[in-house]
Design an enzyme around this catalytic site. Structure first.
Site, mmCIF file in Angstrom:
data_model
loop_
_atom_site.group_PDB
_atom_site.id
_atom_site.type_symbol
_atom_site.label_atom_id
_atom_site.label_comp_id
_atom_site.label_asym_id
_atom_site.label_seq_id
_atom_site.Cartn_x
_atom_site.Cartn_y
_atom_site.Cartn_z
ATOM 1 N N HIS A 140 86.708 44.270 99.762
ATOM 2 C CA HIS A 140 85.418 43.872 100.312
ATOM 3 C C HIS A 140 85.593 42.829 101.413
ATOM 4 C CE1 HIS A 140 86.256 40.773 97.288
ATOM 5 N NE2 HIS A 140 85.423 39.984 97.952
ATOM 6 N N HIS B 273 89.567 41.801 101.671
ATOM 7 C CA HIS B 273 90.513 41.280 100.677
ATOM 8 C C HIS B 273 90.221 41.865 99.305
ATOM 9 C CE1 HIS B 273 87.125 38.426 100.866
ATOM 10 N NE2 HIS B 273 87.336 38.193 99.581
ATOM 11 N N ARG C 225 85.135 28.159 96.301
ATOM 12 C CA ARG C 225 85.056 28.770 97.625
ATOM 13 C C ARG C 225 83.930 28.189 98.453
ATOM 14 N NH1 ARG C 225 83.807 34.993 98.417
ATOM 15 N NH2 ARG C 225 81.910 34.335 99.510
ATOM 16 N N ASP D 218 83.332 39.513 102.702
ATOM 17 C CA ASP D 218 82.359 38.664 102.023
ATOM 18 C C ASP D 218 80.962 38.759 102.632
ATOM 19 O OD1 ASP D 218 84.170 37.656 100.170
ATOM 20 O OD2 ASP D 218 84.778 35.996 101.474
#
Length: 293
Positions: free
Chosen positions: A97, A253, A268, A99
């Site tokens: 995917h 990623h 994150r 983000d």
């Protein structure tokens, strides 16, 4: 240690040494890091001692931060969110995917900090969408460049999914209402480098606009498999307190789910970006910027 950049593969990935992300950073050093990100697409920093506030403040030097509608935030810095995966909360990131492409201005980048790691496993694999696009045949590249695709929050975060369940039905329903499907180009022109790359991903891309469903499914299935070729990849083996900073505009990623029942905790920060476009449909502000250069 002086500032050094150690590339990891010819296409993607580099380790940066000689930088303490917890310390105040000059504009010149920030620009050097930004240029390394543009060149290598994902950069890694090891042995960093970051508080949540320091992590947030470093990320905010690159732009406004996104607050995730479902994941729990870090109390000291709610712009960050926590990825805490273990036997009772398995990861949902073990799919390729990019983000948060379910919003009109998807992130320019994400900065992930390792807080707790399993003894083995839990790597993250990154793929270079510029290299993947350039590896396609010229006729296919030309065909894809004229297309747009639907990106859907509900595809990545279904009501019966683990993240939605942990967030609660009310929070998920509100997030669903606030994030209707959006259109993005299948091939995106990078707003800083001017390079083209694929901009569809298994996590959020539902279909290609204007094609029959079978045609869309066939093309997307091919592209989702294509981006996994080893020539486009770098696999990062996490070490305690390491940081990964990836250019979300030109990468995908995959979080390797091989460590359960051990625990893996990451924080994150997500830096908002621009509305994606292809050079053939360049917005007025981008045209002005190119003309000025």
């Amino acid at each position: 240690m002086p500032f050094q950049i150690q590339p990891l593969t010819p296409a993607i990935g580099a380790v940066i040494e000689g930088v303490d992300l917890a310390q105040p950073m000059s504009d010149d050093l920030l620009q050097t890091i930004r240029q390394a990100l543009l060149r290598h697409k994902v950069i890694f920093f090891q042995d960093q001692q970051l508080t949540p506030v320091q992590h947030r403040d470093f990320a905010a030097r690159f732009g406004p931060l996104h607050t995730h509608p479902l994941y729990p935030g870090v109390p000291e810095a709610p712009e960050l969110f926590i990825l805490d995966n273990h036997a009772g909360n398995p990861t949902d990131n073990d799919a390729w995917h990019t983000d948060i492409t379910f919003i009109e201005t998807p992130p320019m980048g994400s900065i992930l900090y390792a807080r707790r790691l399993p003894p083995l496993g839990g790597d993250t694999v990154f793929s270079d969408m510029k290299a993947a696009y350039e590896a396609l045949s010229a006729p296919l590249r030309n065909f894809l460049a004229g297309l747009d695709a639907v990106h859907d929050f509900a595809r990545g975060f279904p009501a019966r999914g683990r993240v939605a369940g942990a967030a609660g039905a009310e929070k998920h329903s509100r997030a669903l209402d606030e994030h209707p499907p959006v259109l993005h180009p299948v091939v995106r022109t990078h707003p800083e480098t001017g390079e083209d790359g694929l901009f569809v991903n298994y996590g959020f891309t539902e279909r290609i606009k204007g094609l029959r469903r079978k045609e869309s499914d066939a093309i997307l299935t091919m592209l989702f498999a294509h981006i996994q070729q080893p020539e486009f990849l770098v696999r990062w083996r996490w070490t305690p307190n390491a940081v990964a900073f990836w250019d979300n505009r030109v990468t995908q990623h995959y979080a390797v789910n091989d460590y359960l029942p051990q625990q893996r905790i990451m924080n994150r920060a997500t830096v908002l970006g621009d509305r994606p476009y292809h050079r053939s449909r360049m917005p007025a502000q981008a045209q002005a910027r190119v003309a000025a250069e």
